[in-house]
Design an enzyme around this catalytic site. Structure first.
Site, PDB file in Angstrom:
ATOM      1  N   ASP A  52      64.582 -36.759 -16.680  1.00  0.00           N
ATOM      2  CA  ASP A  52      65.342 -37.993 -16.819  1.00  0.00           C
ATOM      3  C   ASP A  52      65.790 -38.151 -18.265  1.00  0.00           C
ATOM      4  OD1 ASP A  52      63.445 -39.415 -18.272  1.00  0.00           O
ATOM      5  OD2 ASP A  52      62.775 -40.623 -16.580  1.00  0.00           O
TER       6      ASP A  52
ATOM      7  N   GLN B  88      71.509 -53.488 -19.794  1.00  0.00           N
ATOM      8  CA  GLN B  88      71.860 -54.500 -18.791  1.00  0.00           C
ATOM      9  C   GLN B  88      73.149 -55.256 -19.099  1.00  0.00           C
ATOM     10  OE1 GLN B  88      68.116 -56.555 -18.854  1.00  0.00           O
ATOM     11  NE2 GLN B  88      67.051 -54.756 -18.059  1.00  0.00           N
TER      12      GLN B  88
ATOM     13  N   GLU C 150      70.440 -52.379  -5.416  1.00  0.00           N
ATOM     14  CA  GLU C 150      69.799 -52.986  -4.237  1.00  0.00           C
ATOM     15  C   GLU C 150      70.616 -54.184  -3.767  1.00  0.00           C
ATOM     16  OE1 GLU C 150      65.860 -53.668  -5.805  1.00  0.00           O
ATOM     17  OE2 GLU C 150      65.448 -51.528  -5.917  1.00  0.00           O
TER      18      GLU C 150
ATOM     19  N   HIS D 234      68.634 -59.841 -13.713  1.00  0.00           N
ATOM     20  CA  HIS D 234      68.755 -59.334 -15.090  1.00  0.00           C
ATOM     21  C   HIS D 234      69.660 -58.102 -15.145  1.00  0.00           C
ATOM     22  CE1 HIS D 234      66.190 -56.260 -13.562  1.00  0.00           C
ATOM     23  NE2 HIS D 234      65.763 -55.821 -14.721  1.00  0.00           N
TER      24      HIS D 234
ATOM     25  N   HIS E 232      62.475 -46.175 -13.735  1.00  0.00           N
ATOM     26  CA  HIS E 232      62.802 -44.750 -13.840  1.00  0.00           C
ATOM     27  C   HIS E 232      62.220 -43.984 -12.656  1.00  0.00           C
ATOM     28  CE1 HIS E 232      62.555 -45.770 -18.385  1.00  0.00           C
ATOM     29  NE2 HIS E 232      63.699 -46.167 -17.867  1.00  0.00           N
TER      30      HIS E 232
ATOM     31  N   ALA F  35      67.830 -53.450 -22.651  1.00  0.00           N
ATOM     32  CA  ALA F  35      68.254 -52.077 -22.295  1.00  0.00           C
ATOM     33  C   ALA F  35      69.780 -52.018 -22.159  1.00  0.00           C
ATOM     34  CB  ALA F  35      67.525 -51.604 -21.037  1.00  0.00           C
TER      35      ALA F  35
ATOM     36  N   TRP G   9      69.596 -51.578 -13.360  1.00  0.00           N
ATOM     37  CA  TRP G   9      70.491 -50.833 -12.468  1.00  0.00           C
ATOM     38  C   TRP G   9      69.932 -50.715 -11.056  1.00  0.00           C
ATOM     39  CZ3 TRP G   9      75.273 -50.734 -12.118  1.00  0.00           C
ATOM     40  CH2 TRP G   9      75.955 -49.784 -11.348  1.00  0.00           C
ATOM     41  N   ASN G  10      68.591 -50.601 -10.918  1.00  0.00           N
ATOM     42  CA  ASN G  10      68.034 -50.538  -9.560  1.00  0.00           C
ATOM     43  C   ASN G  10      68.278 -51.849  -8.821  1.00  0.00           C
ATOM     44  OD1 ASN G  10      66.591 -47.892  -9.521  1.00  0.00           O
ATOM     45  ND2 ASN G  10      65.579 -48.821 -11.275  1.00  0.00           N
TER      46      ASN G  10
ATOM     47  N   GLN H 171      60.933 -56.900  -3.530  1.00  0.00           N
ATOM     48  CA  GLN H 171      62.356 -57.217  -3.762  1.00  0.00           C
ATOM     49  C   GLN H 171      63.305 -56.612  -2.731  1.00  0.00           C
ATOM     50  OE1 GLN H 171      63.898 -57.565  -7.718  1.00  0.00           O
ATOM     51  NE2 GLN H 171      65.480 -56.041  -7.317  1.00  0.00           N
TER      52      GLN H 171
HETATM   53  N1  UDP Z   1      60.973 -54.932  -8.369  1.00  0.00           N
HETATM   54  C1  UDP Z   1      60.263 -55.389  -7.269  1.00  0.00           C
HETATM   55  N2  UDP Z   1      59.659 -56.615  -7.363  1.00  0.00           N
HETATM   56  C2  UDP Z   1      59.731 -57.398  -8.469  1.00  0.00           C
HETATM   57  C3  UDP Z   1      60.477 -56.932  -9.577  1.00  0.00           C
HETATM   58  C4  UDP Z   1      61.098 -55.690  -9.491  1.00  0.00           C
HETATM   59  O1  UDP Z   1      60.170 -54.717  -6.230  1.00  0.00           O
HETATM   60  O2  UDP Z   1      59.164 -58.486  -8.459  1.00  0.00           O
HETATM   61  C5  UDP Z   1      61.624 -53.611  -8.275  1.00  0.00           C
HETATM   62  C6  UDP Z   1      63.094 -53.782  -7.996  1.00  0.00           C
HETATM   63  O3  UDP Z   1      63.323 -53.838  -6.593  1.00  0.00           O
HETATM   64  C7  UDP Z   1      63.699 -52.568  -8.672  1.00  0.00           C
HETATM   65  C8  UDP Z   1      62.735 -52.273  -9.813  1.00  0.00           C
HETATM   66  O4  UDP Z   1      61.528 -52.955  -9.519  1.00  0.00           O
HETATM   67  O5  UDP Z   1      63.702 -51.487  -7.769  1.00  0.00           O
HETATM   68  C9  UDP Z   1      63.252 -52.756 -11.142  1.00  0.00           C
HETATM   69  O6  UDP Z   1      64.205 -51.876 -11.613  1.00  0.00           O
HETATM   70  P1  UDP Z   1      65.478 -52.361 -12.413  1.00  0.00           P
HETATM   71  O7  UDP Z   1      66.252 -51.143 -12.795  1.00  0.00           O
HETATM   72  O8  UDP Z   1      66.218 -53.374 -11.648  1.00  0.00           O
HETATM   73  O9  UDP Z   1      64.947 -53.105 -13.673  1.00  0.00           O
HETATM   74  P2  UDP Z   1      63.799 -52.795 -14.749  1.00  0.00           P
HETATM   75  O10 UDP Z   1      62.580 -53.377 -14.170  1.00  0.00           O
HETATM   76  O11 UDP Z   1      63.724 -51.305 -14.928  1.00  0.00           O
HETATM   77  O12 UDP Z   1      64.286 -53.542 -15.931  1.00  0.00           O
END
Ligand code: UDP
Length: 484
Positions: free
Chosen positions: A119, A398, A381, A373, A22, A396, A376-377, A358
């Site tokens: 949010d 996903q 990416e 998984h 978020h 969530a 959305w982020n 990442q």
């Molecule tokens: N992320 C990262 N390294 C990791 C795992 C996740 O930098 O080892 C970052 C990833 O790049 C993304 C965020 O954490 O920006 C995860 O957001 P996402 O919406 O994909 O999933 P959530 O973790 O909220 O389920």
């Protein structure tokens, strides 16, 4: 209340709920207001063990400090929340309980912001914006299907009998792609759970029509059908009473996620052939069972493809076991990966415990695929780097994202059955890894490149996302003039 109006810059306050997924997009949103439109921004973060530190680290990763981050005081919800409460319920209760401190933080500000952007879990704070005569926006760190389903769920709640997952027919949302019962968001999986009621209430609050707009972390051309439905009074537009602004993709720039902390990894990636490595990660909170971790290890090994795998110790509790605390279990991966796995694969793969940079990995030219998984982020990416995916949704929203990536956009392959329903076996994993890494004639590579180009175009001056944010900027500037 006497506010200083002498500051003639428009000022936006943003309220973020706990959770890295978020925080990341709201920080990027804040940066856009500051760097592209010369706004003042104050980011309020709800208290959690990590949120302020995370927010500051994220903000300072690429830019000097450009806006204020205010962590609201800690709250104790242990007397309010029932044991074992699900994620949406916990987030809603936190965001409900911080309203008093948000109100007093705003009333103590020297200059009153012209707008409050909350949010999705903070919709109950809209009344504070109203009280201070601020513009009110809801930011969803998600795509158009998620807004459509969330805002339509109060209607589905009246129409559908029994559990959604057990329905024989798809769930129809006016003007939008139908939702398969098995793809509904987590809070819709159990209608007797309190988090379902919180989720329905979120939909009700969004549909009340008291807001000035919704901001989505997507862009116009990604889901034109849903965007059209929001604007059509004969479709979902009769429920979505405020304009929807797709302002994304809001994604951290590459170079921001800590390349220097993983020199060995990047030295290795630098000498791999172009697009030859698959990156495997389940986000900030995803966990798998012991058996599933074993099958993934074997699937990767059998595929003989190069890989970077971010592993987290297995958990039999739930798929989002690490959501609030990042896991906290730092066991050596050798204690739960198949015996000899790291040794046998030492020349083709790298295993990284818990966390990896990442965005920098995905933007490396050696990366050709992402087993994800579908947070959305992570999805954005991947798309922004033109990386094809294996869609492995866990929790969530996903499953909705995964369906969009596979059936909707054709940029991902997926297991035959949802991984939350049945363990995915090593042969199937091997097959998917080969399919996504070998350049077949299925057009996935060209489609993902088209999306990458479309996203970049949307963000440029004159692009749809740039223009959408500009409309909000204009509203804030008008508001500033009225109150001065
Ligand atoms: N992320 C990262 N390294 C990791 C795992 C996740 O930098 O080892 C970052 C990833 O790049 C993304 C965020 O954490 O920006 C995860 O957001 P996402 O919406 O994909 O999933 P959530 O973790 O909220 O389920």
């Amino acid at each position: 209340m006497d506010f200083d109006r002498s500051n003639s810059k428009p000022h936006v306050a943003i309220l973020a709920s706990p959770g890295l997924g978020h925080l990341i997009p709201v920080i990027e949103l804040g940066k856009r207001f500051v760097t592209q439109h010369n706004f003042n921004v104050t980011l309020f973060v709800a208290p959690s063990p990590t949120s302020k530190a995370e927010a500051q680290q994220l903000q300072s990763a690429t830019t000097p400090k450009i806006f204020d981050i205010v962590e609201l005081p800690p709250i104790d919800i242990s007397n309010i929340i029932e044991p074992g409460a699900a994620v949406v319920r916990v987030l809603r209760v936190i965001m409900r309980e911080i309203r008093q401190s948000l109100r007093s933080a705003i009333s103590n500000m020297q200059s009153l912001p012209n707008a409050l952007i909350v949010d999705l879990f903070g919709t109950e704070s809209m009344s504070i914006a109203e009280e201070f005569n601020m513009l009110k926006y809801i930011f969803l760190p998600a795509n158009a299907s998620f807004l459509a389903l969330t805002i339509y769920t109060p209607f589905l709640d009246k129409q559908v009998e029994g559990e959604y997952e057990e329905q024989k027919e798809v769930l129809r949302i006016p003007g939008c792609s139908p939702v398969r019962p098995e793809d509904v968001v987590d809070p819709m999986l159990d209608r007797s759970n309190l988090q379902y009621h919180e989720y329905v209430q979120m939909g009700v609050e969004m549909a009340q029509g008291h807001v000035d707009g919704f901001l989505l972390n997507t862009w116009e051309d990604l889901q034109p059908k849903e965007m059209k439905a929001f604007r059509d009074d004969n479709q979902l537009g009769r429920i979505v009473k405020a304009p929807v602004y797709p302002v994304g993709p809001l994604v951290r720039p590459s170079g921001s996620s800590g390349r220097s902390s993983a020199r060995k990894l990047f030295d290795w990636l630098d000498i791999q052939p172009s697009k030859s490595v698959i990156y495997v990660s389940f986000g900030s909170g995803g966990t798998l069972s012991y058996q599933q971790v074993t099958e993934i290890a074997w699937g990767l090994e059998l595929s003989q493809k190069r890989f970077v795998w971010v592993v987290r110790p297995p958990s039999s509790d739930s798929t989002d076991a690490a959501f609030f605390h990042g896991g906290g279990d730092n066991r050596d991966p050798c204690t739960y990966l198949p015996e000899g796995f790291t040794k046998r694969t030492q020349h083709v793969g790298i295993v990284i415990p818990m966390w990896a940079p990442q965005m920098d990995i995905l933007s490396h030219p050696s990366i050709g695929g992402f087993l994800s998984h579908c947070g959305w982020n992570s999805t954005l990416e991947s798309l922004l780097n033109g990386v094809r995916m294996i869609a492995w949704p866990l929790y969530a929203e996903q499953r909705l994202n995964a369906r969009l990536l596979t059936d909707g956009l054709g940029v991902a392959v997926q297991p035959k059955e949802l991984p939350v329903k049945r363990e995915v076996g090593r042969e199937e994993i091997e097959e998917m890894v080969r399919k996504v890494m070998e350049d077949g004639k299925d057009g996935i590579r060209s489609r993902v490149n088209e999306l990458k180009n479309g996203a970049q175009k949307a963000l440029c001056k004159g692009g749809s996302s740039y223009d959408a944010l500009y409309l909000i900027v204009k509203q804030c500037e008008q508001k500033l003039q009225i109150v001065e």
